[in-house]
Design a protein around this motif. Sequence first.
Motif, mmCIF file in Angstrom:
data_model
loop_
_atom_site.group_PDB
_atom_site.id
_atom_site.type_symbol
_atom_site.label_atom_id
_atom_site.label_comp_id
_atom_site.label_asym_id
_atom_site.label_seq_id
_atom_site.Cartn_x
_atom_site.Cartn_y
_atom_site.Cartn_z
ATOM 1 N N ARG A 1 -7.674 5.056 -13.860
ATOM 2 C CA ARG A 1 -6.476 5.640 -13.236
ATOM 3 C C ARG A 1 -6.506 7.167 -13.344
ATOM 4 O O ARG A 1 -6.180 7.880 -12.388
ATOM 5 C CB ARG A 1 -5.226 5.095 -13.920
ATOM 6 C CG ARG A 1 -4.870 3.662 -13.568
ATOM 7 C CD ARG A 1 -3.731 3.174 -14.425
ATOM 8 N NE ARG A 1 -3.332 1.815 -14.102
ATOM 9 C CZ ARG A 1 -2.747 0.989 -14.975
ATOM 10 N NH1 ARG A 1 -2.493 1.410 -16.221
ATOM 11 N NH2 ARG A 1 -2.413 -0.234 -14.614
ATOM 12 N N MET B 1 -9.055 9.399 -3.540
ATOM 13 C CA MET B 1 -8.080 8.360 -3.863
ATOM 14 C C MET B 1 -6.642 8.774 -3.593
ATOM 15 O O MET B 1 -5.724 7.951 -3.693
ATOM 16 C CB MET B 1 -8.240 7.938 -5.318
ATOM 17 C CG MET B 1 -9.558 7.225 -5.624
ATOM 18 S SD MET B 1 -9.730 5.633 -4.779
ATOM 19 C CE MET B 1 -8.564 4.629 -5.712
ATOM 20 N N VAL C 1 -4.936 6.505 -1.168
ATOM 21 C CA VAL C 1 -4.841 5.083 -1.513
ATOM 22 C C VAL C 1 -3.546 4.817 -2.253
ATOM 23 O O VAL C 1 -3.170 5.552 -3.169
ATOM 24 C CB VAL C 1 -6.046 4.650 -2.372
ATOM 25 C CG1 VAL C 1 -5.925 3.178 -2.780
ATOM 26 C CG2 VAL C 1 -7.354 4.885 -1.616
ATOM 27 N N LYS D 1 -3.914 2.200 -8.821
ATOM 28 C CA LYS D 1 -5.270 2.529 -8.396
ATOM 29 C C LYS D 1 -6.073 3.224 -9.490
ATOM 30 O O LYS D 1 -5.536 3.906 -10.354
ATOM 31 C CB LYS D 1 -5.232 3.415 -7.152
ATOM 32 C CG LYS D 1 -4.503 4.752 -7.369
ATOM 33 C CD LYS D 1 -4.321 5.495 -6.061
ATOM 34 C CE LYS D 1 -3.541 6.804 -6.266
ATOM 35 N NZ LYS D 1 -3.313 7.504 -4.990
ATOM 36 N N SER E 1 -7.385 -1.029 -6.149
ATOM 37 C CA SER E 1 -5.991 -0.830 -5.786
ATOM 38 C C SER E 1 -5.325 -2.190 -5.862
ATOM 39 O O SER E 1 -5.694 -3.110 -5.117
ATOM 40 C CB SER E 1 -5.868 -0.257 -4.372
ATOM 41 O OG SER E 1 -4.501 -0.194 -3.972
ATOM 42 N N LEU F 1 -9.959 -0.159 0.530
ATOM 43 C CA LEU F 1 -8.836 -0.426 -0.366
ATOM 44 C C LEU F 1 -7.500 -0.356 0.379
ATOM 45 O O LEU F 1 -6.593 -1.156 0.124
ATOM 46 C CB LEU F 1 -8.835 0.565 -1.529
ATOM 47 C CG LEU F 1 -9.971 0.431 -2.549
ATOM 48 C CD1 LEU F 1 -9.871 1.518 -3.603
ATOM 49 C CD2 LEU F 1 -9.975 -0.947 -3.198
#
Length: 542
Positions: free
Chosen positions: A470, A482, A485, A489, A512, A539
């Motif tokens: 994370r 990321m 996303v 996640k 995710s 994801l």
Amino acid sequence: MNGAAKGAIVGGVFLTMVGAAGYGVYTLVGGEDGGAAGGGTATRAERRTGPPDAEETARTAKAFLTAWAAGDERAAADLTNNPALAQPAVGEFRTKAYVSKAVITPGTPTGTTVPFTVAAEVTFEGVTKPLAYESKLTVVRGLTTGKALVDWQPSVLHPQLQRDEKLRTGAAAAAPVKAVDRDGQELTAQKYPSLKPVLEQLRKTYGQTVGGKPGVETWIEPAARDAPKRVLLTLAEGEPGLLKTVLDADVQAAAEKAVAAYPESSVVAVQPSTGHVLAVANNRADGFDAALHGTRAPGSTLKVLTAAMLIDRGVVSADKPVECPKTVSGGGRSFHNLENMELKGASFATDFAVSCNTAFIGQMKAVGDESALADEARQVFGLGLEWKAGVPVFDGDVPAASGPEAAAAYIGQGRVRMSPLNVASVTATAKTGVFHQPVIVEEGVGERVLARAERQMRSGTSRQLVQMMRQTAASGTAARVMSSVGGDKGAKTGSAEVDGAAAPDSWFTGFSDDVAAAAMVQSGGHGVDAAGPLVARVLNAG
């Protein structure tokens, strides 16, 4: 009717004149009789050297194609530089592939290479279908005779034929399969091109067990016994059996679009709670299914597994400081960080998030067991346990090593070999703390037993791994990718040096919620630059 009888009938209708453009039977405007290309015994005075000239090339090509079209395998073979291989191949064009008529039309030669088209008909058990394709031959000088001869290659008969492969027609070895995803949507190679090898393998494995009826086909028989046949023509459709997979059509569609943006790329998505493979996609010039069968060093994405081993053995904790010097010695070799990075007093979670190599390799002495990483890979993450996924897959290799190779393995280099499927599974295991062997078809379909890990992670290891991933997604090397996303996640970037390559392989893995994914772009550079966007897109679809 037996094969010999069928062959006799086919041979009887093979010689059919179709006009001046080609033979079906073969015609070439001008030139001498075809036999002149290879006929007679050359005397020492007549023996020629050097590449064949234009006249020799035309005569030899004409003679060979005429003999082939006429079904005269002996004459055709004698016009090649390898009669022993050419004769049965040309003969089986009629007797095993059941080509009942062939019109062969030449193109314009380029040097000693002569292109041509074949307009054929295949007849089997009263059913006739057309088969058309283009191929080419090259004329060379015979080494001992000095004659102009066709350089025999299987691709002369059909461009897709490779060494030791055969062209065949008959009842299909397996019935067709209608493969559907987890929600019942049909999966086809036309809609999802990356699934073509998967669907072919599913048919081979399950065609006879899910209630289908075989059809009649013309196919390429592969040299390797376990390789799937490549169908060229369907003469009679079989009745497909229904096979439910655990793939997800929506995630698969996203994976197909993602890899299309990057040449030499592969991506896999897995559901951590079950091990179900949601998507498999490749975009490679060689057609290789690297997503399931790749054997490349995974670089720093393996630090997820290395971190698990270090935490499991009580060597480190995510929130405790671990030095990250510019260089460190491992197994007698010096290792360094990207751009000679150095962190003092940073936690192990931060070292993980910024992908500090020396923080990992520096723990080897404290571990005190060079087989520790290999044991963790096999016993906890299930790598190397002969996965039975429903189709053949590579199940990863983290071998026991010593010295510098053992140190390199800590950062996913050395002798470590993984596919995107393996790395996605590592992330899925880290997310849940439990190894679920990846599957495309659930365990209850067919006779197979899934691999089971010998032991689970120690209490708290998974929690710390998820925390570190994370942090990597929020503020570490994966943050830029990321950020798009959603959900709970985490991620890990990686790049792997490959001998002789201009750039390292790009690797990236992340999760995710209940989707984990991993991607590799061969020679793609840093993980965040190429593989990262692929994973993010997948994801988001999951």
